[in-house]
Scaffold this motif. Structure first.
Motif: not given
Lengths: 320, 296
Positions: B109, B112-113, B115-117, B119-120, B178, B182, B186, B190, B199-200, B203
């Motif tokens: 959990v 995932l969060a 990563y979302g915060l 990168r997305i 997170r 960061l 990257k 890419e 993204y999924w 990841y």
């Protein structure tokens, strides 16, 4: 370092998204964002935000033996907690505890880090030895401290050693006067947490550029106290600030060792132990317990912010 | 570091070289003596656990202090598990289940969060991140009263659900992930995106396999804190069947009938898994702690 990366990443990303332009892509990105963060955020709301909100709400109600309150009593719970000597005593206990444990742990963990950092052989061995107690739980450590080291009778290690010097048995935990229990409580926590903070200091020591010491040597600074004071200590500023902050927060959460070492006593109760007995003890007074939790949370926020202001939390980061 | 200073010193001030080196040898002997003494003090409690765990009660509580047990009693292990007063085996099982599920769930959990915060791109991501940060200000231990109220109204008291689920949503762990993501290169992602992965896919196929070190470090830290947790399991585990090992240990503090040698055998067994984890994963663990983003 982290701040710069944030900027690097944050800036180009939106630009690229808007340049690419197509609506569908953006919506897909948004969907992806929620796909990744959604489960966590939902849980955070349910298990962190809702309890906090519920706690604030509950603190204005009479809620004994029940979590569905009926009678609104305004600030009475707060009045009860803040005029009831036990909770205020608990806050005082915490203040004494923090005033001892924070500087002592800071000094010991820094001292251990400096020693280990200077070792040439067996560095990893000594680092592991000092870090190993982190594996121990407060409960297990409390058992050793209470029943084997600071046992009130002669078979405890401390009294045995004192006995060699002709000192009478000391009832370490059974008597608040003189308050020997502080020695027991402080040493158990020191043993458990010093190694963890030592690692943070070790990491920071490794990041100090050696050129600084070379420059100091050319300027004629004696290695030892002078370089420590003028180079090492200032370079560790950011880590020191973070360590002190973590130590304060950890001290606020003190529960395990107090509960296990002093469970049956009315003295030496920090706030969480007091709240535990208020909310889950015989009275099961969730209203008063919630009021106490709210007071404690506010206090932690104020102290954290104040400490951050005073010590310039994060300032060290920006200067880099 | 010391080597650098000393060699530099020697080069810069040749006449004093000999004196300095003499002090260096003396100083380093002193350093090793001091470090060794501290290490000995840090190891004493571990020795006491083992000594007491393998002794008889009479040896532990005897008038004369004995540094070594006269004979080692391995039988204490079976005696502990046969002891009916505390369900120790059951509590070990509970701790293992809770520890593993807690670790797996938190990692899933929170990573995932994180990563979302990290990168997305999403226009409200900043605000959401602050909402996560705010929860760091309120330590979980302080909210045990409201959390208990919530969990008991869900009917989760005395259950694995109550022990595990509320602890999965750690703002701190999410924050650490997170920060880690960061700093993740990257370019790798890419390239994956060019190849048509979303993204999924990026990841799971690129980011996670290349971050196993960090995941291992976080898993270790999470498992240790889960295994050692006391307040929440104490609050939730009201019946003996849902005690974790820490709650069972704590019950020895109040239970007068239990014998010393059993208490210490239980203590030894409760810390053994973590000590092993430590010895094997020490390097990762140290890296993980040092990497937590609070280095200077």
């Amino acid at each position: 370092m982290s701040t710069t990366t944030t900027r690097d990443v944050a800036r180009p990303a939106p630009a690229k998204a808007s340049k690419a332009g197509p609506r569908r892509g953006l919506r897909g990105t948004t969907l992806n964002f929620w796909l990744f963060t959604g489960p966590f955020l939902l849980g955070l709301v349910i298990f962190v935000y809702v309890p906090i909100g519920w706690s604030v709400w509950l603190s204005f109600f009479e809620a004994r033996y029940t979590v569905t309150p009926s009678k609104f009593i305004g600030l009475d719970n707060y009045r009860q907690m803040l005029t009831n000597g036990a909770f205020v005593d608990a806050l005082v206990t915490f203040t004494v505890f923090a005033a001892i444990i924070v500087p002592v742990t800071w000094a010991l963990s820094l001292g251990l880090a400096l020693m280990v950092h200077r070792l040439r052989f067996m560095k990893a061995f000594f680092r592991s030895v000092f870090f190993l107690p982190t594996a121990c739980s407060f409960v297990a450590a409390s058992l050793i401290w209470k029943m084997s080291i600071f046992s009130g009778v002669r078979f405890g290690l401390a009294n045995t050693v004192l006995g060699w010097f002709g000192v009478e048995n000391i009832a370490w935990l059974a008597d608040p006067d003189p308050p020997w229990y502080w020695l027991v409580i402080v040493t158990v926590r020191l043993w458990l947490q010093a190694g963890f903070y030592m690692i943070l200091f070790l990491a920071a020591l490794q990041n100090i550029p050696p050129e600084l010491y070379e420059a100091a040597a050319i300027d004629g600074a004696e290695p030892g106290w002078q370089t420590f004071r003028h180079i090492t200590l200032p370079q560790l500023r950011a880590t020191s600030t973070a360590v002190i902050l973590l130590l304060l927060v950890a001290a606020y959460q003190a529960f395990d060792e107090f509960f296990n070492l002093l469970s049956k006593t009315t003295w030496g109760r920090p706030p969480l132990v007091e709240l535990y007995y208020t909310a889950l003890g015989e009275n099961q007074d969730y209203g008063a317990g919630s009021a106490g939790a709210v007071v404690l949370t506010l206090l932690i926020c104020v102290v954290t912010l104040l400490q951050g202001r005073l010590m310039g939390f994060g300032r060290g980061d920006e200067s880099k | 570091m010391t080597t650098v200073i000393e060699s530099d010193k020697a080069g810069a001030v040749p006449p004093k070289k000999r004196g300095r080196e003499g002090r260096g040898v003396l100083g380093s002997t002193g350093l090793y003596l001091a470090t060794g003494l501290c290490a000995l003090l840090f190891l004493v409690p571990f020795y006491l656990i083992i000594r007491n765990a393998l002794s008889t009660d009479a040896e532990i509580t005897g008038e004369e202090w004995q540094f070594f047990p006269t004979h080692i009693r391995w039988g204490n292990i079976t005696e502990l598990f046969d002891d009916p007063t505390v369900p120790f085996a059951r509590s070990l099982w509970n701790s293992a289940v809770v520890g593993v599920l807690h670790t797996a769930g938190t990692l899933l959990v929170c990573s995932l969060a994180g990563y979302g915060l990290a990168r997305i791109p999403y226009k409200h991501a900043d605000k959401i991140f602050y909402a996560v940060l705010v929860t760091l200000m309120v330590p979980a231990a302080v909210t045990f009263v409201p959390s208990f109220v919530l969990v008991s109204s869900l009917g989760w008291v005395d259950s694995y659900r109550g022990l595990i689920i509320p602890g999965l949503f750690s703002g701190f762990t999410c924050f650490l992930f997170r920060q880690y993501f960061l700093g993740f290169p990257k370019e790798l992602e890419e390239a994956a995106r060019m190849d048509g992965l979303g993204y999924w896919g990026a990841y799971w196929r690129i980011v996670v396999p290349n971050s196993l070190n960090f995941f291992a470090a976080m898993a270790t830290i999470t498992f240790i804190s889960g295994w050692n947790a006391f307040l929440w399991p104490l609050v939730i585990g009201q019946g003996e069947d849902s005690w974790t090992v820490q709650v069972a240990l704590s019950s020895y503090m109040t239970n007068q009938t239990v014998n010393f040698h059993l208490i210490f055998m239980a203590t030894a067994i409760s810390i053994l898994p973590l000590v092993l984890v430590f010895l094997f994963l020490q390097r990762w663990l140290v890296q993980g702690v040092a990497q937590t983003g609070i280095k200077g």
